[in-house]
Design a protein around this motif. Structure first.
Motif, PDB file in Angstrom:
ATOM      1  N   LYS A 198       7.923   4.035  -5.752  1.00 56.00           N
ATOM      2  CA  LYS A 198       6.650   3.670  -6.377  1.00 56.00           C
ATOM      3  C   LYS A 198       6.809   2.587  -7.435  1.00 56.00           C
ATOM      4  O   LYS A 198       5.828   2.023  -7.900  1.00 56.00           O
ATOM      5  N   ASP A 199       8.046   2.289  -7.838  1.00 55.79           N
ATOM      6  CA  ASP A 199       8.271   1.336  -8.918  1.00 55.79           C
ATOM      7  C   ASP A 199       8.055  -0.128  -8.548  1.00 55.79           C
ATOM      8  O   ASP A 199       7.375  -0.841  -9.275  1.00 55.79           O
ATOM      9  N   PRO A 200       8.680  -0.613  -7.468  1.00 54.74           N
ATOM     10  CA  PRO A 200       8.560  -2.060  -7.237  1.00 54.74           C
ATOM     11  C   PRO A 200       7.104  -2.499  -7.127  1.00 54.74           C
ATOM     12  O   PRO A 200       6.318  -1.858  -6.442  1.00 54.74           O
ATOM     13  N   THR A 250       0.844  -1.196   0.000  1.00 58.77           N
ATOM     14  CA  THR A 250       0.000   0.000   0.000  1.00 58.77           C
ATOM     15  C   THR A 250       0.882   1.250   0.000  1.00 58.77           C
ATOM     16  O   THR A 250       2.072   1.173   0.324  1.00 58.77           O
ATOM     17  N   PRO A 251       0.311   2.417  -0.326  1.00 57.76           N
ATOM     18  CA  PRO A 251       1.101   3.658  -0.233  1.00 57.76           C
ATOM     19  C   PRO A 251       1.698   3.852   1.172  1.00 57.76           C
ATOM     20  O   PRO A 251       2.838   4.301   1.299  1.00 57.76           O
ATOM     21  N   GLU A 294      13.141  -7.671  -4.335  1.00 56.51           N
ATOM     22  CA  GLU A 294      13.642  -6.354  -4.683  1.00 56.51           C
ATOM     23  C   GLU A 294      13.842  -5.567  -3.399  1.00 56.51           C
ATOM     24  O   GLU A 294      12.998  -5.577  -2.508  1.00 56.51           O
ATOM     25  N   HIS A 295      14.990  -4.911  -3.300  1.00 52.96           N
ATOM     26  CA  HIS A 295      15.302  -4.099  -2.126  1.00 52.96           C
ATOM     27  C   HIS A 295      16.263  -3.004  -2.549  1.00 52.96           C
ATOM     28  O   HIS A 295      17.290  -3.294  -3.165  1.00 52.96           O
ATOM     29  N   GLN A 340      11.743  -6.091   2.292  1.00 55.51           N
ATOM     30  CA  GLN A 340      11.986  -6.524   0.921  1.00 55.51           C
ATOM     31  C   GLN A 340      10.648  -6.804   0.244  1.00 55.51           C
ATOM     32  O   GLN A 340       9.646  -7.049   0.906  1.00 55.51           O
ATOM     33  N   VAL A 341      10.651  -6.750  -1.076  1.00 57.57           N
ATOM     34  CA  VAL A 341       9.443  -6.975  -1.855  1.00 57.57           C
ATOM     35  C   VAL A 341       9.631  -8.247  -2.684  1.00 57.57           C
ATOM     36  O   VAL A 341      10.659  -8.413  -3.328  1.00 57.57           O
ATOM     37  N   ILE A 342       8.650  -9.149  -2.619  1.00 61.14           N
ATOM     38  CA  ILE A 342       8.671 -10.342  -3.476  1.00 61.14           C
ATOM     39  C   ILE A 342       7.971  -9.974  -4.777  1.00 61.14           C
ATOM     40  O   ILE A 342       6.780  -9.644  -4.771  1.00 61.14           O
TER      41      ILE A 342
END
Length: 100
Positions: free
Chosen positions: A24-26, A13-14, A85-86, A49-51
């Motif tokens: 805002k990209d990942p 979420t924002p 992604e981190h 981190q983002v999966i």
């Protein structure tokens, strides 16, 4: 029984982006915490981190991640491949399933 990687997931979420300083990209699913001693921790995965992908599939919700991980277990795979992604860097991490 669901294979446990030891990660807690949330929608990106924002508010979450702001809190974890994610641009805002990942796109993907946010890891909010990692259980101590879990397969995810042993693989070097950290909160914030983002999966982006599980295996070769893009993920956009925590439910996506759960169902892809379950499918890998059903297919008798010893581990599941996550794209993380981190800080603008992407890398693949193989997370072994915890033996029940």
């Amino acid at each position: 029984d669901t294979p446990k990687l030891g990660v807690y997931l949330a929608e990106l979420t924002p508010e979450a982006r702001q809190r974890y300083r994610i641009g805002k990209d990942p796109e993907g699913v946010l890891i909010t915490s990692v259980q101590q001693g879990s397969p995810a921790e042993k693989a070097g995965i950290e909160a914030g981190q983002v999966i982006n992908m599980v295996g070769q599939e893009m993920v956009t919700s925590p439910q996506d991640v759960v169902s892809r991980v379950k499918q890998a277990a059903v297919d008798n795979k010893p581990s599941v491949l996550l794209m993380l992604e981190h800080n603008g860097m992407q890398r693949f991490v193989a997370v072994k399933f915890a033996s029940a």
